[in-house]
Structures are given as structure tokens and as C-alpha cells.
Design a protein around this motif. Structure first.
Motif, mmCIF file in Angstrom:
data_model
loop_
_atom_site.group_PDB
_atom_site.id
_atom_site.type_symbol
_atom_site.label_atom_id
_atom_site.label_comp_id
_atom_site.label_asym_id
_atom_site.label_seq_id
_atom_site.Cartn_x
_atom_site.Cartn_y
_atom_site.Cartn_z
ATOM 1 N N GLN B 34 0.832 -1.185 0.000
ATOM 2 C CA GLN B 34 0.000 0.000 0.000
ATOM 3 C C GLN B 34 0.874 1.244 0.000
ATOM 4 O O GLN B 34 1.888 1.295 0.723
ATOM 5 C CB GLN B 34 -0.917 -0.021 1.234
ATOM 6 N N PHE B 36 0.884 5.316 0.823
ATOM 7 C CA PHE B 36 0.180 6.337 1.591
ATOM 8 C C PHE B 36 0.820 7.694 1.342
ATOM 9 O O PHE B 36 1.997 7.802 1.017
ATOM 10 C CB PHE B 36 0.280 6.052 3.106
ATOM 11 N N GLN B 38 1.314 11.436 3.412
ATOM 12 C CA GLN B 38 1.205 12.095 4.703
ATOM 13 C C GLN B 38 1.595 13.559 4.553
ATOM 14 O O GLN B 38 2.730 13.877 4.205
ATOM 15 C CB GLN B 38 2.090 11.416 5.755
ATOM 16 N N GLY B 41 1.756 17.426 9.737
ATOM 17 C CA GLY B 41 0.777 17.573 10.805
ATOM 18 C C GLY B 41 -0.493 16.774 10.618
ATOM 19 O O GLY B 41 -1.468 16.974 11.357
ATOM 20 N N LYS B 42 -0.482 15.877 9.657
ATOM 21 C CA LYS B 42 -1.686 15.101 9.358
ATOM 22 C C LYS B 42 -1.423 13.615 9.475
ATOM 23 O O LYS B 42 -0.283 13.164 9.587
ATOM 24 C CB LYS B 42 -2.168 15.398 7.930
ATOM 25 N N GLY B 43 -2.515 12.852 9.407
ATOM 26 C CA GLY B 43 -2.378 11.403 9.383
ATOM 27 C C GLY B 43 -2.055 10.908 7.991
ATOM 28 O O GLY B 43 -1.682 11.675 7.111
ATOM 29 N N LEU B 44 -2.202 9.600 7.789
ATOM 30 C CA LEU B 44 -1.886 8.992 6.503
ATOM 31 C C LEU B 44 -3.154 8.813 5.678
ATOM 32 O O LEU B 44 -4.190 8.412 6.205
ATOM 33 C CB LEU B 44 -1.245 7.624 6.716
ATOM 34 N N SER B 46 -4.534 6.762 2.343
ATOM 35 C CA SER B 46 -4.227 5.674 1.426
ATOM 36 C C SER B 46 -4.383 6.147 -0.017
ATOM 37 O O SER B 46 -5.378 6.771 -0.377
ATOM 38 C CB SER B 46 -5.162 4.492 1.683
ATOM 39 N N LEU B 49 -3.627 0.500 -3.265
ATOM 40 C CA LEU B 49 -3.399 -0.803 -2.641
ATOM 41 C C LEU B 49 -3.226 -1.820 -3.752
ATOM 42 O O LEU B 49 -4.103 -1.941 -4.626
ATOM 43 C CB LEU B 49 -4.593 -1.178 -1.756
ATOM 44 N N LEU B 89 4.682 7.197 1.874
ATOM 45 C CA LEU B 89 5.140 5.992 2.569
ATOM 46 C C LEU B 89 4.580 4.765 1.889
ATOM 47 O O LEU B 89 3.437 4.758 1.433
ATOM 48 C CB LEU B 89 4.692 5.996 4.029
ATOM 49 N N ARG B 93 2.089 -5.806 3.716
ATOM 50 C CA ARG B 93 1.409 -6.709 4.651
ATOM 51 C C ARG B 93 1.948 -8.115 4.415
ATOM 52 O O ARG B 93 1.983 -8.599 3.287
ATOM 53 C CB ARG B 93 -0.103 -6.681 4.447
ATOM 54 N N LEU B 104 1.510 -5.160 9.173
ATOM 55 C CA LEU B 104 1.759 -4.116 8.182
ATOM 56 C C LEU B 104 3.012 -3.372 8.621
ATOM 57 O O LEU B 104 3.052 -2.809 9.715
ATOM 58 C CB LEU B 104 0.571 -3.163 8.125
ATOM 59 N N PHE B 106 5.954 -0.439 7.648
ATOM 60 C CA PHE B 106 6.138 0.752 6.838
ATOM 61 C C PHE B 106 7.609 1.031 6.554
ATOM 62 O O PHE B 106 8.498 0.703 7.357
ATOM 63 C CB PHE B 106 5.584 1.978 7.577
ATOM 64 N N GLY B 107 7.857 1.704 5.418
ATOM 65 C CA GLY B 107 9.143 2.327 5.190
ATOM 66 C C GLY B 107 9.178 3.679 5.877
ATOM 67 O O GLY B 107 8.183 4.121 6.465
ATOM 68 N N LYS B 108 10.330 4.363 5.791
ATOM 69 C CA LYS B 108 10.473 5.658 6.451
ATOM 70 C C LYS B 108 9.901 6.798 5.628
ATOM 71 O O LYS B 108 9.745 7.903 6.121
ATOM 72 C CB LYS B 108 11.940 5.938 6.758
#
Lengths: 115, 116
Positions: B34, B36, B38, B41-44, B46, B49, B89, B93, B104, B106-108
Motif C-alpha cells: 500500500q 500512503f 502524509q 501535521g496530518k495522518g496517513l 491511502s 493498494l 510511505l 502486509r 503491516l 512501513f518504510g520511512k
């Protein structure tokens, strides 16, 4: 459709104090996740719930972190006592189920600074 | 142990350029991958996928490919715009070793800056 809600958005506390974060997942989502994202890193899973049961908490520092999901809906993540290295963004996420094909939806995160 | 690497860590391009972000993973036994976005100051959010049986997915100006055997995925962004500036990002999975269920990881991330 409402997204994943988190509060508070920002929190500054002193080390050794406690803090709690709240998450309300997307309606009907059975799976809820808490991730920790340290600046410059990817999110790391802390705990995963399926309804109100814990599926995976292998990376949760259980000596100071705790989480619950009463009634299989809202969840809280608590840190007590906090350490400087706990400064991070705490992301809550949800998915319809734990099936591998389901997309995960993230909240905007709760930003914690420990001083 | 599954590891996810994203290169480059940061990228700056002028508006209008086509660009590619790279993601590699060490264990090819994945269920899906997947991408994403970002914002600061926010979430991720999608973006795409890709199931392990698929080779690519497209959404608007975004195209993600997956080569499971070589452990690589690319996110292609066509005709970049300043609004594309964000951190991207990738996450895979896979089966958790010695445990039931999947995880799941994640990469950096790659931080993209598109200048007007």
C-alpha cells in the motif's frame, strides 16, 4: 462518511506524567490499530484490536503503555509514566476487518511532546 | 525479518515533471503493498493498494507497480504539481513470523517537494 477521530491533537507533558489519547474509528469497522510514529520514521504498530479483543500487542511497552477498546468501538491509549523517547505522533487507524485486502484508514494523529 | 526501504529519502522537482518513488522489501512473501501520503501535521491517506497477484494499480496521475519476485514497488507521479508535496510511505502486509495473523510494516517515507 466520517473518518477516524482522535483527541487531543496536541499534548505537552513532563516526563513521568501520564497522558491518555482517545480514538473513535469509522462506524462499523471491527479492526482498530494504534501506531507510534517518531519523527522521520514510518509508523510502528503498538496494538491491534479485533472488536474488543487484542490481536497483537507484541510491540507495546506494557510497563508503561496500556490500551483498551471497551464495547468494541472507541479506544483509549494511555502512557504512564511518560519518558522523553515517547515523544511521537500516535496514530489511530481502523479497517472493516482484519482481512488482508482491506484498506486501513488513519486519523490525523495525536502529537505528544514529553519535556 | 521483513524490512521496507524507501529511496530517496527526499526529492525536489519543478512543477510538471514526471517522477518515480521507490520502495523495496526484503521478504517477497507479501499479501499486498500500500502507498500512503502524509501531509505535515496530518495522518496517513491511502493512495493505492496492490494485491500480491496484481502488477499495478492506477488512480488519476498516480501509478503504482509491484514486482513481488524482486521485492520492489514504484510509485509514478505524472505531471507533478505543488499540491503533490508531501511524504509518501509504502507499507507491506505479510505473515507475522511465529505468530498467527499478518502485520503491516512501513518504510520511512520519501519527502517530495514540488516547486512552482
Amino acid at each position: 462518511e466520517a473518518g477516524v477521530a482522535q483527541s487531543p491533537r496536541y499534548k505537552i507533558i513532563e516526563k513521568r506524567q501520564s497522558v491518555a489519547f482517545w480514538c473513535n474509528p469509522i462506524s462499523g469497522h471491527a479492526t482498530l490499530y494504534w501506531y507510534q510514529q517518531i519523527l522521520g520514521q514510518g509508523p510502528k504498530l503498538l496494538i491491534q484490536f479485533q472488536n474488543n479483543g487484542v490481536v497483537d500487542d507484541s510491540q507495546l511497552p506494557k510497563d508503561r503503555f496500556s490500551a483498551e477498546r471497551l464495547k468494541g468501538v472507541d479506544s483509549t491509549l494511555k502512557i504512564q509514566p511518560a519518558k522523553l523517547e515517547d515523544s511521537a505522533v500516535y496514530l489511530c487507524a481502523s479497517s472493516a476487518s482484519s482481512r488482508v485486502g482491506n484498506t486501513i484508514y488513519f486519523g490525523e494523529g495525536s502529537w505528544l511532546t514529553v519535556v | 525479518k521483513q524490512e521496507v526501504t524507501q529511496i530517496p529519502a527526499a526529492l525536489s522537482v519543478p512543477e510538471g515533471e514526471n517522477l518515480v518513488l521507490n520502495c523495496s522489501f526484503t521478504d517477497s512473501a507479501i499479501y499486498n503493498l500500500q502507498w500512503f501520503r502524509q501531509d505535515p501535521g496530518k495522518g496517513l491517506t491511502s493512495l493505492l493498494l496492490i494485491q500480491s497477484s496484481q502488477r499495478e494499480q492506477t488512480s488519476g496521475r498516480l501509478n503504482a507497480s509491484l514486482d513481488k519476485s524482486s521485492g520492489r514497488s514504484t510509485l509514478y507521479i505524472a505531471a507533478s504539481q505543488p499540491g503533490d508535496s508531501a511524504t509518501y510511505l509504502c507499507a507491506v502486509r505479510y505473515n507475522k513470523p511465529n505468530q498467527a495473523g499478518t502485520a503491516l510494516i512501513f518504510g520511512k517515507g520519501t519527502t517530495l517537494s514540488v516547486s512552482s
